[in-house]
Design an enzyme around this catalytic site. Sequence first.
Site, PDB file in Angstrom:
ATOM      1  N   HIS A 278       0.916  -1.051   0.121  1.00 50.56           N
ATOM      2  CA  HIS A 278      -0.117  -0.009   0.019  1.00 50.56           C
ATOM      3  C   HIS A 278       0.967   1.010   0.010  1.00 50.56           C
ATOM      4  O   HIS A 278       1.869   1.254   0.611  1.00 50.56           O
ATOM      5  CB  HIS A 278      -0.794   0.153   1.142  1.00 50.56           C
ATOM      6  CG  HIS A 278      -2.027   1.190   1.133  1.00 50.56           C
ATOM      7  ND1 HIS A 278      -1.973   2.345   1.451  1.00 50.56           N
ATOM      8  CD2 HIS A 278      -3.208   0.952   0.622  1.00 50.56           C
ATOM      9  CE1 HIS A 278      -3.048   2.934   1.214  1.00 50.56           C
ATOM     10  NE2 HIS A 278      -3.874   2.119   0.662  1.00 50.56           N
ATOM     11  N   ASP A 335      -8.062  -4.985  -0.686  1.00 51.30           N
ATOM     12  CA  ASP A 335      -8.310  -5.805  -1.670  1.00 51.30           C
ATOM     13  C   ASP A 335      -8.127  -7.437  -1.581  1.00 51.30           C
ATOM     14  O   ASP A 335      -8.635  -8.395  -2.467  1.00 51.30           O
ATOM     15  CB  ASP A 335      -7.744  -5.444  -2.983  1.00 51.30           C
ATOM     16  CG  ASP A 335      -8.473  -3.809  -3.186  1.00 51.30           C
ATOM     17  OD1 ASP A 335      -9.663  -3.633  -3.084  1.00 51.30           O
ATOM     18  OD2 ASP A 335      -7.502  -2.869  -3.811  1.00 51.30           O
TER      19      ASP A 335
HETATM   20  N1  ACO Z   1       4.138  -7.213  -4.923  1.00 52.24           N
HETATM   21  C1  ACO Z   1       5.460  -7.414  -4.942  1.00 52.24           C
HETATM   22  N2  ACO Z   1       6.441  -6.299  -4.878  1.00 52.24           N
HETATM   23  C2  ACO Z   1       5.724  -5.070  -4.311  1.00 52.24           C
HETATM   24  C3  ACO Z   1       4.328  -5.059  -4.178  1.00 52.24           C
HETATM   25  C4  ACO Z   1       3.377  -6.317  -4.425  1.00 52.24           C
HETATM   26  N3  ACO Z   1       2.411  -6.096  -4.394  1.00 52.24           N
HETATM   27  N4  ACO Z   1       4.062  -3.973  -3.759  1.00 52.24           N
HETATM   28  C5  ACO Z   1       5.071  -3.123  -3.866  1.00 52.24           C
HETATM   29  N5  ACO Z   1       6.254  -4.046  -4.013  1.00 52.24           N
HETATM   30  C6  ACO Z   1       7.597  -3.559  -3.970  1.00 52.24           C
HETATM   31  C7  ACO Z   1       8.066  -2.568  -4.966  1.00 52.24           C
HETATM   32  O1  ACO Z   1       8.537  -3.282  -6.275  1.00 52.24           O
HETATM   33  C8  ACO Z   1       9.225  -1.762  -4.641  1.00 52.24           C
HETATM   34  O2  ACO Z   1      10.413  -2.801  -4.472  1.00 52.24           O
HETATM   35  P1  ACO Z   1      11.862  -2.131  -4.642  1.00 52.24           P
HETATM   36  O3  ACO Z   1      11.946  -1.088  -3.253  1.00 52.24           O
HETATM   37  O4  ACO Z   1      12.587  -3.144  -4.630  1.00 52.24           O
HETATM   38  O5  ACO Z   1      11.858  -1.133  -5.758  1.00 52.24           O
HETATM   39  C9  ACO Z   1       8.719  -1.537  -2.950  1.00 52.24           C
HETATM   40  O6  ACO Z   1       7.904  -2.903  -2.891  1.00 52.24           O
HETATM   41  C10 ACO Z   1       7.948  -0.405  -2.764  1.00 52.24           C
HETATM   42  O7  ACO Z   1       6.849  -0.343  -3.706  1.00 52.24           O
HETATM   43  P2  ACO Z   1       6.413   0.709  -4.389  1.00 52.24           P
HETATM   44  O8  ACO Z   1       6.132   0.542  -5.641  1.00 52.24           O
HETATM   45  O9  ACO Z   1       7.126   1.995  -4.077  1.00 52.24           O
HETATM   46  O10 ACO Z   1       5.140   1.066  -3.422  1.00 52.24           O
HETATM   47  P3  ACO Z   1       4.014   2.149  -3.830  1.00 52.24           P
HETATM   48  O11 ACO Z   1       3.628   2.732  -2.782  1.00 52.24           O
HETATM   49  O12 ACO Z   1       4.390   2.885  -5.127  1.00 52.24           O
HETATM   50  O13 ACO Z   1       2.827   1.129  -4.453  1.00 52.24           O
HETATM   51  C11 ACO Z   1       0.979  -0.279  -4.533  1.00 52.24           C
HETATM   52  C12 ACO Z   1       1.624   0.873  -3.743  1.00 52.24           C
HETATM   53  C13 ACO Z   1       0.572   0.535  -6.156  1.00 52.24           C
HETATM   54  C14 ACO Z   1      -0.421  -0.408  -3.950  1.00 52.24           C
HETATM   55  C15 ACO Z   1       1.856  -1.346  -4.705  1.00 52.24           C
HETATM   56  O14 ACO Z   1       1.989  -2.046  -3.429  1.00 52.24           O
HETATM   57  C16 ACO Z   1       1.087  -2.637  -5.809  1.00 52.24           C
HETATM   58  O15 ACO Z   1       1.275  -2.248  -6.946  1.00 52.24           O
HETATM   59  N6  ACO Z   1       0.318  -3.380  -4.795  1.00 52.24           N
HETATM   60  C17 ACO Z   1      -0.195  -4.528  -5.866  1.00 52.24           C
HETATM   61  C18 ACO Z   1      -1.709  -3.826  -6.130  1.00 52.24           C
HETATM   62  C19 ACO Z   1      -2.730  -3.626  -5.255  1.00 52.24           C
HETATM   63  O16 ACO Z   1      -3.027  -4.483  -4.468  1.00 52.24           O
HETATM   64  N7  ACO Z   1      -3.282  -2.557  -5.415  1.00 52.24           N
HETATM   65  C20 ACO Z   1      -4.370  -1.979  -4.426  1.00 52.24           C
HETATM   66  C21 ACO Z   1      -3.801  -1.016  -3.148  1.00 52.24           C
HETATM   67  S1  ACO Z   1      -5.156  -0.732  -2.001  1.00 52.24           S
HETATM   68  C22 ACO Z   1      -6.332   0.281  -2.957  1.00 52.24           C
HETATM   69  O17 ACO Z   1      -6.198   0.876  -3.732  1.00 52.24           O
HETATM   70  C23 ACO Z   1      -7.520   0.095  -2.319  1.00 52.24           C
END
Ligand code: ACO
Length: 399
Positions: A278, A335
Site C-alpha cells: 500500500h 483488496d
Molecule cells: N508485490 C511485489 N512487490 C511489491 C508489491 C507487490 N504487491 N508492492 C510493492 N512492491 C515492492 C516494489 O516493487 C518496491 O520494491 P523495490 O523497493 O525493490 O523497488 C517496493 O515494494 C515499494 O513499492 P512501491 O512501488 O514504492 O509502492 P507504492 O507505494 O508505489 O505502490 C501499490 C503501492 C501500488 C499499492 C503497490 O504495493 C502494488 O502495486 N500493489 C499491488 C496492487 C494492489 O494491491 N493495489 C491495491 C492497493 S489498495 C487500494 O487501492 C484500495
Amino acid sequence: GIDISKLYRETGAYTYDSGFSNTAAGFSNITYIDGANGTLRMRGYNLHDLVKHCSFREVAYLMVHGTLPSKNELDLFSKYLTEHSLVHEDMHHFFAGFPSDSHPMAILASMVTSLSSFYPDLNQEDSNFDITAARLISKVRTIAAFSYKKSKGQPIVYPRYDLYYCENFLHMMFGSPVRKYEIDPLHTKILDKLLILHIDHGQNCSTSAVKLIGSARANLYAAISAGICALWGPLHGGANQAVIEMFKCIRKDNNDIQKYINMAKDKSNPFRLMGFGHAVYKNYDPRARLAKELLDELFQKRNITDPLLDTARRLEDAALKDPYFQERKLYPNIDFYSGILYRAIGIPTNMLTVMFALGRLPGWIAQWKEFCDNKGRIYRPRQIYTGPGERPFVPIDQR
Ligand code: ACO
C-alpha cells in the site's frame, strides 16, 4: 503561518515529488490515516467502531455531514435514499446500447456522467445537500444493479420502497420477476460492513481524481465519473478483481504458492502480488483485518467453503514470512480478502470494483463538497521538462 505554496508560486520554485506521495495538496477534516501504525479514522471515529456499531447509511451520513446522525436524521436520510432510488426511464435505453460483455465499470462511469443530463438540478448549490448526496448514492447503486442484470441478459428488477439500501441492492441484483428471492440478513450485514470499510481513504488516486476534476469546477457527476475511472485501475480499486483472478490462476497452476511469491520478488518480472502493499500503510491495513473477521463470521455461520480462501491464507502466510515482503513492509490490503467475501454473497468477479465504487461514493461526495466549500485552487501540478532544447524548424518538404 507561512503559506509555502504561495511562496513557491511567487518565487517560481517547485519540488519534484513523483506520484505526489509526499505532497499535501490541501487540508481536509474527513479522514485521518496513520500508515505506520495502521490507524484509520473517519471524522474522528475509529473505523473499527464504525464497522462494529453503525450501518452504511449512518456512516454515509457522517461522511457527507461531518457528524453522526440522530435517529430522526438517519430516518430522513434513509427516506431520501429510498425515494430517490429510481433512475429516469429514458436512461434504460442506454443499457440496451452496451454490448452484453461490457465491463460494469465502463457502464457505471458512462451512466454517472449521463445523470447530469437527467438531473441537472443536482448540484452543490441545492439548499439541501443531504438530498443531493442521497440521490446520487441511491441512483448509482440502482445503476450498478441494472448493469449486472444487463450483463446477464436478465430483466432489470426495480428497487422497493420497503427495503433499506443494502437489502434493496441485493434484491435488485438477485431478485427476479419469476422467482421469489429471500434476502439473507447475514448477507445484508456483510455487504453493509464491507461498504463501510471502503467508504473513504484520504487522498487516494480516485479521490484525487474527483478533486482534480472538481477543482476545475466541473459538476459533481463529472467528478464522480472520473473517480470511477481512476478506481478501475488494477493498482487501485481494480486490484480486487485482479486478486480473485490471481487466486484462480494459482489454483490452476497446482496451487504453487512459492512460484508466485518468487515471481513477485523478481524485478525483471512485472508481476506483483495483487492485494499486497500500500502506498500509505507500512503496517497491516486495518480494513483487511476487519474484512478477515467478517470472512470468518460469514464462513462459519453459513458453513461456506471456498478453495480460493485456502489459497489466499497460504499466500499471505508465505509472503509475511518472506524477507522481501518483510523488508518492504508489504502486508495484505483491503483488496486481498474483500473479493472472497463478495463471492460468498454471490457478487461476480467483474462486479467487484463496482462494489468498491459503491462503498467509496459517500467519501468522494464528501471530499468534493469539502473542496468546493473551501474554494480550493485548481489542481495544476508542475513537471520537469526532459525533452529536446529549441530546434530549428524544418519545412515538411525538407524532412
Ligand atoms: N508485490 C511485489 N512487490 C511489491 C508489491 C507487490 N504487491 N508492492 C510493492 N512492491 C515492492 C516494489 O516493487 C518496491 O520494491 P523495490 O523497493 O525493490 O523497488 C517496493 O515494494 C515499494 O513499492 P512501491 O512501488 O514504492 O509502492 P507504492 O507505494 O508505489 O505502490 C501499490 C503501492 C501500488 C499499492 C503497490 O504495493 C502494488 O502495486 N500493489 C499491488 C496492487 C494492489 O494491491 N493495489 C491495491 C492497493 S489498495 C487500494 O487501492 C484500495
